[in-house]
Design an enzyme around this catalytic site. Sequence first.
Site, PDB file in Angstrom:
ATOM      1  N   GLY A  63       0.798  -1.219   0.000  1.00  9.42           N
ATOM      2  CA  GLY A  63       0.000   0.000   0.000  1.00  9.42           C
ATOM      3  C   GLY A  63       0.833   1.273   0.000  1.00  9.42           C
ATOM      4  CD  GLN A 172      -7.444  -0.769   7.755  1.00  8.72           C
ATOM      5  OE1 GLN A 172      -6.447  -0.078   7.864  1.00  8.72           O
ATOM      6  NE2 GLN A 172      -7.467  -2.031   8.171  1.00  8.72           N
ATOM      7  CB  SER A 192      -1.603  -3.305   1.458  1.00  9.45           C
ATOM      8  OG  SER A 192      -0.493  -3.957   2.032  1.00  9.45           O
ATOM      9  CB  ALA A 193      -1.469  -8.882  -0.149  1.00  4.77           C
ATOM     10  CG  HIS A 194      -0.149  -6.571   5.439  1.00  3.85           C
ATOM     11  ND1 HIS A 194      -0.371  -6.215   6.748  1.00  3.85           N
ATOM     12  CD2 HIS A 194       0.207  -5.435   4.796  1.00  3.85           C
ATOM     13  CE1 HIS A 194      -0.154  -4.920   6.900  1.00  3.85           C
ATOM     14  NE2 HIS A 194       0.197  -4.418   5.734  1.00  3.85           N
ATOM     15  CB  CYS A 318       2.419   2.796  11.066  1.00  2.00           C
ATOM     16  SG  CYS A 318       1.140   3.925  10.540  1.00  2.00           S
TER      17      CYS A 318
END
Length: 373
Positions: A63, A172, A192-194, A318
């Site tokens: 991302g 998200q 974003s894959a995770h 983060c």
Amino acid sequence: AATTQLDPAALDAMLPFLRDSYGNPSSLYSFSRSAKKALQEARNTVAECIGALPEEVIFTSGGSESDNWAIKNFAFATPQNKRQILTTPIEHHAILNSCAEAVRLFGCSTDCVAVDKFGIVDIDDFRGKLSENTAGVSIMLANNEVGTIQDIKTLAAIAHERSIPFHTDAVQAIGHIPVNVQELGVDMLSASAHKFNGPKGIGFLFVKQDTPLVSFVNGGQQEFARRAGTENVASIVGMATALKNNCSQMHENTLKLQKMETLFKEIISESISDVVFNGDPVHHLPGLISLSIPGASGESLLHILDLKGIAVSTGAACNSKDTEISHVLKSMNLPVELAKGTLRISFGKNNTLPEAEDLAKKIIEIVKKIKQK
């Protein structure tokens, strides 16, 4: 909301390309054919899940890279006299810091659209801040701290009335709520894959056909000559598998998350009468809860829960070490006392109702002890 457990099916899909079929998909020899085929099939799958064409999907490292690329492309792909970037004050730092870098490197200007107490964009302010100098707009689909979902379809249409390109950070949202790029009407979208049970270090950027896009990484001809570098085939395959599974199970997962969220809120509200739930009460991600408790320290709650084996956040993950009040909560004008007592709780599809109940009871127990001191 910080990350998700890897889908077992995604891991199974990845293993052959880590162990045996490790050929370079750009090579011409037969050993690479399985990798090349898997790469194309994964691209088709991702495209189908978001209503895009396969050639509109560009694989990235995640991302943050996708967001950086979209923002800096506004600066790269427009004349110097047309370099205002419009965003919101509640974006992820991958957007906000990219905007700051665009100002530093390219002499762009940036402006933020006001949001209300729920984190919803002020439409009138948005219209007023669009101008002939606006190179592009970036507004997130769903907020990572409070879960508020924006009306991206309306915002993108307003921008397009002035022929201004529109990007949305959907990191998200993808895999958790229905996302169709054609219905949204966006020109670019980050994922974003995770965040949807795929592996870390892989994501994608949707770029609508005929949208100007400057190469972000120069070198070979990979990714339609837009992003050089040998593709991370195993992770791409894992991402596509996880996304397909989450999209096919979305209704079931949503109902489960909503039940956990409802149960949690009911138990908390019964015992902590002054609790405040942040974000839009209707338009929000299922299972993502931001709550503020007057007189409690979010940081203390986090550490005590952590000792009990429960992972929550006091803001964006983060920034969990940052003791400053979240920029999202500040922009929503949440009072300082409430902001300091804020927790972000995000249930995932692998959580259970008993876990939601247990978490609520533990928070109540901790808060009672804190307030008795």
